[in-house]
Design a protein around this motif. Structure first.
Motif, short mmCIF file in Angstrom:
data_model
loop_
_atom_site.label_atom_id
_atom_site.label_comp_id
_atom_site.label_asym_id
_atom_site.label_seq_id
_atom_site.Cartn_x
_atom_site.Cartn_y
_atom_site.Cartn_z
N ASP A 170 66.42 13.59 59.87
CA ASP A 170 67.35 12.42 59.03
C ASP A 170 66.84 12.53 57.66
OD1 ASP A 170 68.82 10.23 58.33
OD2 ASP A 170 67.14 8.77 59.23
N ARG A 171 65.80 11.79 57.13
CA ARG A 171 65.41 11.77 55.83
C ARG A 171 63.86 12.13 55.79
NH1 ARG A 171 69.32 9.07 52.33
NH2 ARG A 171 70.74 8.08 53.76
N HIS A 172 63.54 12.89 54.67
CA HIS A 172 62.11 13.15 54.65
C HIS A 172 61.72 13.37 53.01
CE1 HIS A 172 58.02 14.59 56.36
NE2 HIS A 172 58.05 15.19 55.42
N GLU A 173 60.55 12.67 52.59
CA GLU A 173 59.89 13.05 51.24
C GLU A 173 58.87 13.66 51.23
OE1 GLU A 173 58.47 9.71 48.33
OE2 GLU A 173 60.42 9.42 48.63
N LEU A 174 58.77 14.77 50.37
CA LEU A 174 57.81 15.54 49.88
C LEU A 174 57.56 15.26 48.39
CD1 LEU A 174 59.28 18.82 50.83
CD2 LEU A 174 57.87 17.54 52.43
N ASP A 175 55.93 15.10 48.25
CA ASP A 175 55.36 14.80 46.99
C ASP A 175 54.66 15.92 46.65
OD1 ASP A 175 54.14 13.74 44.64
OD2 ASP A 175 52.92 12.07 45.68
N ARG A 180 58.76 13.92 43.31
CA ARG A 180 59.22 13.54 44.50
C ARG A 180 60.47 14.32 44.92
NH1 ARG A 180 59.93 7.81 44.72
NH2 ARG A 180 60.49 8.03 42.49
N LEU A 181 60.78 14.93 46.24
CA LEU A 181 61.69 15.40 46.83
C LEU A 181 62.14 14.66 47.72
CD1 LEU A 181 61.14 19.26 46.69
CD2 LEU A 181 61.97 17.90 44.94
N THR A 182 63.59 14.36 47.85
CA THR A 182 64.14 13.35 49.03
C THR A 182 64.99 14.55 49.77
OG1 THR A 182 63.82 11.18 48.10
CG2 THR A 182 65.32 11.65 50.08
N LEU A 183 64.49 14.79 50.92
CA LEU A 183 65.56 15.68 51.92
C LEU A 183 66.17 14.96 52.85
CD1 LEU A 183 63.16 17.44 50.71
CD2 LEU A 183 63.01 18.63 52.94
N ASP A 194 72.80 21.71 57.55
CA ASP A 194 72.75 21.85 56.17
C ASP A 194 71.78 20.45 55.82
OD1 ASP A 194 75.10 23.25 55.69
OD2 ASP A 194 76.36 21.71 56.68
N LEU A 195 71.21 20.90 54.69
CA LEU A 195 70.07 20.11 54.38
C LEU A 195 70.18 20.09 52.71
CD1 LEU A 195 67.18 18.60 55.43
CD2 LEU A 195 66.04 20.81 54.51
N SER A 196 70.18 18.71 52.01
CA SER A 196 70.28 18.77 50.67
C SER A 196 68.84 18.23 50.10
CB SER A 196 71.13 17.56 50.21
OG SER A 196 71.04 16.44 50.85
N ILE A 197 68.47 18.76 48.85
CA ILE A 197 67.11 18.11 48.30
C ILE A 197 67.31 17.54 46.92
CG2 ILE A 197 65.04 19.03 47.41
CD1 ILE A 197 67.12 21.28 49.75
#
Length: 317
Positions: A170-175, A180-183, A194-197
């Motif tokens: 669904d959604r995931h956040e990377l620090d 911060r990246l929201t995937l 398909d994945l957006s960043i």
């Protein structure tokens, strides 16, 4: 399509020297990767608008990386292990901080066969992808390896195809440390994985092949689903988008509108052919010259798109 970068990026276009391995030089690739810094710490290499081949060493998709104070995230690694090595060298020209994530926007080989170059790093980065990416990659990996040998003259073992170990459903956040990246994992569109960043602090997004600019869009998932995903993407308030192919653009919604016109043309033309009882082969030939003005790689992909759309729309209620 004309590049549409913010003035900051135009001022800071840099060439980052990255030594390519012998296999890439033998394939005729240049010994540098051009990297544009499109926002502070956000770098993009624009691939060539060509088919994946020995002549370009698989350098046909957009690649990028984002630098935080703690670590780096790579976004798509290229169409060969050697191109991945060149991208890693480009990262090292910018920063010594470790690569902690290698993110694949989808399953196609021009976006992820460079992952092998990052797999031997210590500490090993996490490899990130859509929750449906492993199944798709598993089914296609033998064909990708054969194509890499046939088209680029590069051997890749089964172990050299790197699968994601961090899955996004669904959604995931990377620090990355101050960045911060929201995937976001999307329903079936260009592919089923398909994945957006989104780079939150800079108001920009890597869309992978959810957006094509110049290169004809390629349907490998679900045409109607792709149109729905585009509806959702157009609601985002972002200043810059990086497509999977073509120039990053501040006017990305206009690029999306061009893509929409093409996909709607495929949808409507194929629907009309089905309603008229036209068989698939005749429909594809009848529509082969329609709606393709100003696109690149039409001969290579338009008929395929029409065939895929016919197979999907034939079963509409």
């Amino acid at each position: 399509m004309k590049p549409c970068l913010p003035p900051f990026a135009c001022r800071r276009l840099v060439l980052l020297t990255a030594l390519l391995l012998g296999a890439v030089k033998a394939a005729g690739a240049a010994d540098t990767l051009s990297m544009a810094e499109i926002a502070p710490g956000v770098f993009v290499h624009q691939g060539q608008q060509q088919l994946w081949s020995q002549a370009n060493a698989g350098d046909v998709a957009n690649l990028g990386f984002v630098v935080g104070s703690r670590c780096v995230a790579v976004i798509d690694s290229g169409g060969s292990p050697q191109l991945g090595a060149a991208l890693l060298a480009a990262v090292r020209q910018v920063t010594p901080v470790p690569v902690c994530y290698v993110i694949s926007t989808h399953v196609h080989p021009d976006h992820l066969l460079g992952n092998q170059a990052f797999a031997a790093l210590e500490p090993r980065p996490r490899f990130v992808g859509h929750a449906r990416l492993p199944a798709s990659l598993s089914a296609r990996a033998p064909f990708y390896r054969d194509a890499l040998q046939r088209e680029l003259g590069v051997e890749l073992t089964a172990e050299g195809v790197i699968f994601p170990d961090l899955l996004v459903d669904d959604r995931h956040e990377l620090d990355l440390g101050g960045v911060r990246l929201t995937l976001r994992a999307w329903p079936t569109a260009h592919t089923d994985n398909d994945l957006s960043i989104q780079v939150v602090e800079h108001g920009l997004i890597f869309l992978g092949d959810l957006l094509f600019a110049g290169h004809l869009p390629v349907i490998d998932g679900r045409l109607l689903g792709w149109l729905e995903v585009m509806d959702a993407l157009e609601q985002l308030d972002l200043r810059l988008a990086v497509p999977g192919h073509g120039a990053p653009s501040a006017d990305w919604k206009a690029e999306m509108a061009v893509q929409r016109r093409y996909l709607l043309g495929v949808r409507d033309g194929v629907r009309a052919a089905i309603d008229a009882g036209t068989p698939i082969a005749a429909a594809v030939e009848a529509l082969a010259g329609t709606g393709v003005d100003d696109w690149l790689l039409v001969d290579e992909f338009h008929r395929r798109n029409l065939t895929a759309a016919y197979a999907e729309l034939e079963w509409e209620d």
